[in-house]
Structures are given as C-alpha cells and as structure tokens.
Scaffold this active site. Structure first.
Site, PDB file in Angstrom:
ATOM      1  N   ASP A 112     -47.506 -57.507 -29.797  1.00  0.00           N
ATOM      2  CA  ASP A 112     -46.331 -58.298 -29.455  1.00  0.00           C
ATOM      3  C   ASP A 112     -46.810 -59.723 -29.159  1.00  0.00           C
ATOM      4  OD1 ASP A 112     -43.615 -58.874 -28.577  1.00  0.00           O
ATOM      5  OD2 ASP A 112     -44.396 -58.756 -26.531  1.00  0.00           O
ATOM      6  N   ASP A 168     -44.624 -62.563 -27.291  1.00  0.00           N
ATOM      7  CA  ASP A 168     -44.132 -63.172 -26.057  1.00  0.00           C
ATOM      8  C   ASP A 168     -44.533 -62.375 -24.823  1.00  0.00           C
ATOM      9  OD1 ASP A 168     -42.792 -65.155 -27.602  1.00  0.00           O
ATOM     10  OD2 ASP A 168     -41.225 -63.686 -28.026  1.00  0.00           O
TER      11      ASP A 168
END
Length: 219
Positions: free
Chosen positions: A7, A9
């Site tokens: 991922d 963020d």
C-alpha cells in the site's frame, strides 16, 4: 512468481497522497480552498470504514475535469518529487529492496488515483502499479473513474485481473498496509504485515498473529 504488494498512503509514506495532492492543488490555485474541509470530512469516514469511494473520487477529481492528461502527468511528477519523496519511510524502502533482492514481483497498490500512484511506482522502481483509473476522452480527463476501483475487495479483484495468466498469483505472496480497509488484501496474501496500523487493523493483526511493523521518517 512471488508478489510483494505494498500500500502507499500511511504505509510507504507518512500521510495520504490524495489529501496532500488536494492541498497542493489549492496552493497552486488549481482548486478552491473550501474543498479541503469537505475532503477531510470524507477522509474521516474512510478511517471509520464508511467512505463511498466513488463519491470521494468524483468530488476530488472535479478540478481536473477537462484538463489534458499530459499536463496532469507533469504536475503529478513534480508533486511526487517535491512533496511525497521526503515522506517515504526508510524502513519501507529497505523492505522493498529486500524483496527486489529475492527476485519478487513488486506491486504498488493503492486506493488513490493512478495519477498519484504511477509516479511513485516509477520513483521506487516497482514492477506494477495498481490504482484507481481515471477516465479520459481524446486526451482530456472527464473527472470520472473507470473500471474496478482498487479499494477494499477491489484491490483483490484488480490483482486477479492483472495476473490472470497466473494459476495462483497469491501463493507465497507478501502484503503491507496500515488500514483495516485493506483487510481483504491482507487476508488474501500468504504473509500479511500491518505497518503503523490504525487501531482497527492493529486489533485484527494482533488477534491473527500478523507481524506489526513500525516505520518512521526519523533518521
């Protein structure tokens, strides 16, 4: 093939690229300042697991409707270099390099738009970018999205689409995320990792015995 899915963020960078991008657009005079408060209200729903991602994307893409894709790509390249690069976690970079040394296939997978995720994919030298796709007509953005949104179960669906030629792309796969919104992805991989996890993910990871990683921008 062994996948290493990261991922973006709050996992590889300190902060949310979409929120930072909106602040950047406001500072550049590309978006009205009153969008920030409404976007933050939507992000609060995201952290509660209640966000309507279609609604969020339609709202945040409004300032880009009618813009040329080439112009946007130039803006986002500058944004990634000037804003996001300094927010990368050194431990995350080291983990990426470890996977690269193992010969694993590196995937940056995010519920942010491809205009923000693709520059980071190139910056990090990763093999694949999975992000929310932006719709365009004749080289200009429509302000809408297209295809399956890479959000929650959509991340799993998009990985299956990307590696449809593989019998079992999830075999011995690794996953890294901070958010409980990524539980479908983390449950799909063989080796899930909770990075700087939000409370809901921390609780779930602790119950399931997943590794908890704590990454920082501090030297």
């Amino acid at each position: 093939m062994t996948l290493a899915l990261f991922d973006l963020d709050e996992t590889l960078i300190a902060g949310d690229s979409a929120s930072l991008w909106l602040e950047y657009m406001v500072a550049q005079g590309l978006a009205p300042v009153d969008m920030v408060a409404e976007e933050q209200a939507m992000m609060s729903l995201y952290h509660q697991g209640k966000m309507d991602m279609h609604q969020y994307m339609a709202f945040t893409l409004q300032p880009l409707a009618g813009k040329e894709r080439q112009w946007l790509d130039q803006q986002c390249h500058h944004f990634a270099e000037q804003v996001l690069r300094d927010r990368l976690y050194p431990e995350g970079l080291a983990r990426i390099e470890w996977h690269r040394e193992q010969g694993h296939t590196l995937v940056l997978i995010s519920a942010s738009g491809e205009h923000l995720v693709a520059p980071m994919t190139r910056m990090l030298g990763m093999d694949h970018c999975v992000a929310i796709l932006l719709d365009e007509e004749e080289g200009r953005l429509t302000g809408q999205t297209r295809g399956t949104l890479s959000f929650r179960e959509g991340k799993v669906a998009r990985v299956n689409q990307l590696f449809a030629d593989q019998a079992n792309p999830w075999q011995e796969s690794f996953g890294y995320s901070d958010s409980h919104n990524d539980l479908p992805l983390l449950r799909a991989v063989t080796h899930p990792h909770a990075v700087n996890p939000a409370p809901a993910l921390r609780q779930c990871a602790s119950e399931l015995g997943w590794p908890l990683l704590h990454w920082s921008t501090e030297a």
